[in-house]
Design a protein around this motif. Structure first.
Motif, short mmCIF file in Angstrom:
data_model
loop_
_atom_site.label_atom_id
_atom_site.label_comp_id
_atom_site.label_asym_id
_atom_site.label_seq_id
_atom_site.Cartn_x
_atom_site.Cartn_y
_atom_site.Cartn_z
N THR A 111 0.89 -1.15 0.00
CA THR A 111 0.00 0.00 0.00
C THR A 111 0.93 1.20 0.00
N LEU A 112 0.94 1.95 -1.10
CA LEU A 112 1.86 3.07 -1.19
C LEU A 112 1.48 4.14 -0.18
N LEU A 113 2.47 4.69 0.48
CA LEU A 113 2.28 5.70 1.51
C LEU A 113 2.68 7.06 0.98
N PRO A 114 2.12 8.13 1.54
CA PRO A 114 2.53 9.47 1.11
C PRO A 114 4.04 9.64 1.26
N GLY A 115 4.68 10.17 0.23
CA GLY A 115 6.12 10.38 0.27
C GLY A 115 6.95 9.16 -0.08
N THR A 116 6.32 8.12 -0.63
CA THR A 116 7.08 6.94 -1.05
C THR A 116 8.18 7.39 -2.01
N ARG A 117 9.40 6.99 -1.70
CA ARG A 117 10.56 7.42 -2.48
C ARG A 117 11.11 6.28 -3.34
N GLN A 118 11.14 5.07 -2.78
CA GLN A 118 11.74 3.93 -3.47
C GLN A 118 11.36 2.66 -2.73
N ILE A 119 11.65 1.54 -3.35
CA ILE A 119 11.52 0.24 -2.72
C ILE A 119 12.90 -0.39 -2.75
N PHE A 120 13.32 -0.89 -1.60
CA PHE A 120 14.58 -1.62 -1.54
C PHE A 120 14.29 -3.11 -1.65
N VAL A 121 15.01 -3.78 -2.54
CA VAL A 121 14.88 -5.22 -2.75
C VAL A 121 16.18 -5.86 -2.26
N ILE A 122 16.03 -6.89 -1.42
CA ILE A 122 17.19 -7.56 -0.83
C ILE A 122 17.17 -9.02 -1.24
N ASP A 123 18.27 -9.46 -1.86
CA ASP A 123 18.48 -10.88 -2.14
C ASP A 123 19.22 -11.46 -0.94
N ILE A 124 18.61 -12.43 -0.29
CA ILE A 124 19.14 -12.99 0.95
C ILE A 124 20.32 -13.91 0.67
N GLU A 125 21.41 -13.68 1.42
CA GLU A 125 22.57 -14.57 1.37
C GLU A 125 22.57 -15.53 2.56
N SER A 126 22.14 -15.04 3.73
CA SER A 126 21.99 -15.91 4.90
C SER A 126 21.08 -15.25 5.92
N VAL A 127 20.55 -16.09 6.81
CA VAL A 127 19.67 -15.66 7.88
C VAL A 127 20.25 -16.20 9.18
N GLN A 128 20.32 -15.35 10.20
CA GLN A 128 20.85 -15.76 11.49
C GLN A 128 19.81 -15.48 12.56
N THR A 129 19.61 -16.42 13.47
CA THR A 129 18.77 -16.19 14.64
C THR A 129 19.63 -16.36 15.89
N SER A 130 19.26 -15.62 16.92
CA SER A 130 19.93 -15.75 18.21
C SER A 130 18.92 -15.47 19.32
N CYS A 131 19.34 -15.65 20.56
CA CYS A 131 18.40 -15.68 21.70
C CYS A 131 17.70 -14.35 21.98
N GLY A 132 18.37 -13.25 21.95
CA GLY A 132 17.75 -11.97 22.27
C GLY A 132 17.43 -11.77 23.73
N TRP A 133 18.04 -12.53 24.62
CA TRP A 133 17.73 -12.45 26.04
C TRP A 133 18.06 -11.09 26.65
N GLY A 134 18.96 -10.33 26.04
CA GLY A 134 19.32 -9.02 26.56
C GLY A 134 18.44 -7.89 26.05
N VAL A 135 17.49 -8.20 25.17
CA VAL A 135 16.60 -7.17 24.61
C VAL A 135 15.44 -6.95 25.58
N PRO A 136 15.14 -5.69 25.93
CA PRO A 136 14.06 -5.45 26.90
C PRO A 136 12.69 -5.80 26.32
N MET A 137 11.75 -6.05 27.22
CA MET A 137 10.36 -6.26 26.80
C MET A 137 9.68 -4.91 26.75
N MET A 138 9.00 -4.65 25.64
CA MET A 138 8.29 -3.38 25.45
C MET A 138 7.00 -3.66 24.70
N GLU A 139 6.07 -2.70 24.79
CA GLU A 139 4.82 -2.81 24.06
C GLU A 139 4.69 -1.63 23.11
#
Length: 186
Positions: A111-139
């Motif tokens: 859904t195009l938004l006001p002021g849309t400038r460009q779209i960035f397209v990313i070709d994935i080379e790898s995906v990494q996941t990790s625990c995130g235990w140090g990231v605070p909980m927020m809403e």
């Protein structure tokens, strides 16, 4: 413990689709490293090996300049709720502007938004996941409307003139400005 995959899995996709915020990081051989937060409903998974996001005009265009110069990009999604997790996408990206041949096909995902400038397209080379235990909980309380409001109120001719003059990053790297104002649907 960190885990790597070559592409997005169903679990990765479900996680990304729940996140209201992500971060982008790019750099060229010389100059500053750019790290930016991104909000709004602007991220799309095109396939297990390709993603894209809709970019609005802002204070600079560093991501565009860095991708044109080098192509490397890292995207990061963090869980701020009870289940701690971090997901990073490493890849190569490029900017697609409204005047480019593949704009219409990509823009159809958003859904195009006001002021849309460009779209960035990313070709994935790898995906990494990790625990995130140090990231605070927020809403999330709400999205900030300031940027969309700014672009909605813009004079289209003045907006194009302004962005046409922005042809360099803060480190002097070239960028291609969009050639039109997009009023958007929101």
């Amino acid at each position: 413990m960190a885990e790597f995959t070559d592409t997005l899995t169903d679990r990765h996709i479900a996680f990304i689709e729940r996140q209201p915020l992500f971060f982008t990081a790019t750099a060229a051989a010389e100059g500053r490293i750019n790290l930016s937060p991104k909000g709004y409903d602007c991220f799309r998974i095109l396939s297990e090996s390709r993603v894209a996001w809709l970019d609005l005009g802002g204070s600079g265009n560093e991501t565009h300049a860095h991708l044109a110069a080098d192509g490397r990009i890292t995207l990061m999604f963090c869980a701020f709720d009870r289940t701690a997790w971090i997901l990073r996408i490493y890849g190569r990206g490029r900017a697609v502007l409204p005047q480019d041949a593949d704009w219409d096909a990509l823009a159809a995902h958003f859904t195009l938004l006001p002021g849309t400038r460009q779209i960035f397209v990313i070709d994935i080379e790898s995906v990494q996941t990790s625990c995130g235990w140090g990231v605070p909980m927020m809403e999330l309380s709400q999205e900030r409307e300031t940027l969309r409001k700014y672009h909605r109120q813009a004079d289209p001719v003045a907006w194009v003139e302004k962005v046409q003059g922005r042809t360099q990053s803060i480190d002097g790297l070239p960028t291609r400005p969009t050639d039109r104002y997009i009023a958007g649907d929101a």
